[in-house]
Scaffold this motif. Structure first.
Motif, PDB file in Angstrom:
ATOM      1  N   TYR A  37       9.087  93.836  32.130  1.00  0.00           N
ATOM      2  CA  TYR A  37       8.161  93.468  33.063  1.00  0.00           C
ATOM      3  C   TYR A  37       8.787  93.349  34.457  1.00  0.00           C
ATOM      4  N   PHE A  91      12.341  91.963  33.967  1.00  0.00           N
ATOM      5  CA  PHE A  91      12.583  91.188  32.801  1.00  0.00           C
ATOM      6  C   PHE A  91      12.386  91.788  31.524  1.00  0.00           C
ATOM      7  N   GLY A 110      14.747  87.754  28.924  1.00  0.00           N
ATOM      8  CA  GLY A 110      15.949  87.831  29.330  1.00  0.00           C
ATOM      9  C   GLY A 110      16.002  86.973  30.496  1.00  0.00           C
ATOM     10  N   ALA A 111      17.307  86.792  31.276  1.00  0.00           N
ATOM     11  CA  ALA A 111      17.389  86.056  32.382  1.00  0.00           C
ATOM     12  C   ALA A 111      16.695  86.569  33.618  1.00  0.00           C
TER      13      ALA A 111
ATOM     14  N   TYR B  35       4.484  79.174  30.281  1.00  0.00           N
ATOM     15  CA  TYR B  35       5.998  79.594  30.303  1.00  0.00           C
ATOM     16  C   TYR B  35       6.343  78.805  31.721  1.00  0.00           C
ATOM     17  N   GLN B  37       9.398  79.433  34.642  1.00  0.00           N
ATOM     18  CA  GLN B  37      10.543  80.494  34.926  1.00  0.00           C
ATOM     19  C   GLN B  37      11.521  79.744  36.045  1.00  0.00           C
ATOM     20  N   GLY B  40      18.167  82.248  36.337  1.00  0.00           N
ATOM     21  CA  GLY B  40      19.037  82.458  35.475  1.00  0.00           C
ATOM     22  C   GLY B  40      18.853  82.302  34.207  1.00  0.00           C
ATOM     23  N   LEU B  41      17.502  81.807  34.059  1.00  0.00           N
ATOM     24  CA  LEU B  41      17.006  81.359  32.705  1.00  0.00           C
ATOM     25  C   LEU B  41      15.786  82.330  32.144  1.00  0.00           C
ATOM     26  N   GLY B  42      15.296  82.936  32.890  1.00  0.00           N
ATOM     27  CA  GLY B  42      14.093  83.744  32.672  1.00  0.00           C
ATOM     28  C   GLY B  42      12.958  82.997  32.403  1.00  0.00           C
ATOM     29  N   LEU B  43      12.230  83.391  31.509  1.00  0.00           N
ATOM     30  CA  LEU B  43      10.854  82.780  31.274  1.00  0.00           C
ATOM     31  C   LEU B  43      11.110  81.976  29.738  1.00  0.00           C
ATOM     32  N   GLN B  45       8.928  79.377  27.198  1.00  0.00           N
ATOM     33  CA  GLN B  45       7.732  78.974  26.423  1.00  0.00           C
ATOM     34  C   GLN B  45       7.853  77.468  26.475  1.00  0.00           C
ATOM     35  N   ASP B  59       9.605  76.088  23.315  1.00  0.00           N
ATOM     36  CA  ASP B  59      11.081  75.757  23.369  1.00  0.00           C
ATOM     37  C   ASP B  59      11.389  74.731  24.223  1.00  0.00           C
ATOM     38  N   LEU B  88       8.411  77.662  38.515  1.00  0.00           N
ATOM     39  CA  LEU B  88       7.230  78.448  38.723  1.00  0.00           C
ATOM     40  C   LEU B  88       6.732  78.604  37.345  1.00  0.00           C
ATOM     41  N   PHE B  90       3.799  79.920  34.542  1.00  0.00           N
ATOM     42  CA  PHE B  90       3.086  81.071  34.224  1.00  0.00           C
ATOM     43  C   PHE B  90       2.215  80.910  32.657  1.00  0.00           C
ATOM     44  N   GLN B 106       1.495  90.801  26.907  1.00  0.00           N
ATOM     45  CA  GLN B 106       0.911  89.439  27.059  1.00  0.00           C
ATOM     46  C   GLN B 106       0.451  90.003  28.689  1.00  0.00           C
ATOM     47  N   PHE B 108      -0.484  88.117  31.915  1.00  0.00           N
ATOM     48  CA  PHE B 108      -0.206  87.087  32.719  1.00  0.00           C
ATOM     49  C   PHE B 108      -0.735  86.620  34.008  1.00  0.00           C
ATOM     50  N   GLY B 109      -0.886  85.155  34.174  1.00  0.00           N
ATOM     51  CA  GLY B 109      -1.749  84.653  35.513  1.00  0.00           C
ATOM     52  C   GLY B 109      -0.778  85.067  36.565  1.00  0.00           C
ATOM     53  N   PRO B 110      -1.110  84.765  37.748  1.00  0.00           N
ATOM     54  CA  PRO B 110      -0.297  85.031  38.962  1.00  0.00           C
ATOM     55  C   PRO B 110       0.640  83.826  39.048  1.00  0.00           C
ATOM     56  N   ARG B 113       3.385  77.678  41.593  1.00  0.00           N
ATOM     57  CA  ARG B 113       4.628  77.249  42.250  1.00  0.00           C
ATOM     58  C   ARG B 113       4.681  75.751  42.334  1.00  0.00           C
TER      59      ARG B 113
END
Lengths: 119, 117
Positions: A37, A91, A110-111, B35, B37, B40-43, B45, B59, B88, B90, B106, B108-110, B113
């Protein structure tokens, strides 16, 4: 345990050159799907490309291609002929077949890697 | 146009003041998910829903609630927001069933924040 690893927090590439964004994954499931993505500065998530674990060929979508090395468990994204508009966060994500019947941990991300394209 | 909408897009609030982030999709998707965001951790859930009245923890569910009373809507509720929920957010949706689902992206919505002071 981290399932998806993107080891490059940031990458720079010159406009018109190709760039590879790394992604390695961890799964014991023989059936899985890998996704990339793009997230521009505006924040939305844009689906780029998909690779299935049983796909014989590497996926391609326009300037995007996926360098899928199953034995190494890597799924690197290659962007050819970079454009300024490619500057974004990228991502890598995985969905495992084990969870098809449920939504548990549906998609792991991933990060991310922040790509900057220089003019 | 097929889409996932979220509101509000931006929100500044104070600790302890209950808030709801709405999410709606017009694709008749069974599966919806939230999710967060963080750098450094990504997304990660938070919660997901397989269908109406079926929700479960992801998670990082602590401090969040969800409900799925209608197929198209999946609101995220922060009963007592804290600064560590600044993030952030999602919402995402997809179809649920079938062996081909593994390749289904998937939608995703916009994003929303959220800043909790």
């Amino acid at each position: 345990a981290q399932k998806i690893t993107q080891t490059q927090p940031g990458m720079f590439v010159q406009e018109k050159e190709a760039v590879t964004l790394d992604c390695t994954y961890d799964t014991s499931d023989p059936s899985y799907g890998l996704f990339w993505y793009k997230q521009p500065s505006s924040g939305e998530m844009i689906f780029l490309i998909y690779q299935g674990s049983y796909d014989q060929q590497n996926a391609t979508e326009g300037r995007y291609s996926l360098n899928f090395q199953k034995a190494r468990k890597s799924a690197n994204l290659v962007i050819s002929a970079s454009q300024l508009g490619d500057s974004a966060m990228y991502f890598c994500a995985m969905r495992e077949g084990l969870y098809l019947g449920s939504a548990v941990n549906d998609m792991r991300f991933g990060a991310g890697t922040r790509l900057t394209v220089k003019p | 146009e097929a889409q996932v909408t979220q509101n509000p897009r931006y929100l500044i609030t104070v600790t302890g003041k209950k808030l709801t982030v709405t999410c709606s999709q017009n694709m008749n998707h069974e599966y919806m998910s939230w999710y967060r965001q963080d750098p450094g951790l990504g997304l990660r859930q938070i919660y997901y829903s397989m269908n109406v009245e079926v929700t479960d923890k992801g998670d990082v569910p602590e401090g969040y609630k969800v409900s799925r009373k209608e197929k198209r809507n999946f609101p995220l509720i922060l009963e007592s927001p804290s600064p560590n929920q600044t993030s952030l957010y999602f919402c995402a949706s997809s179809t649920r069933g079938g062996p081909d689902r593994i390749q289904e992206t998937q939608y995703f919505g916009p994003g929303t924040r959220l800043l909790v002071l």
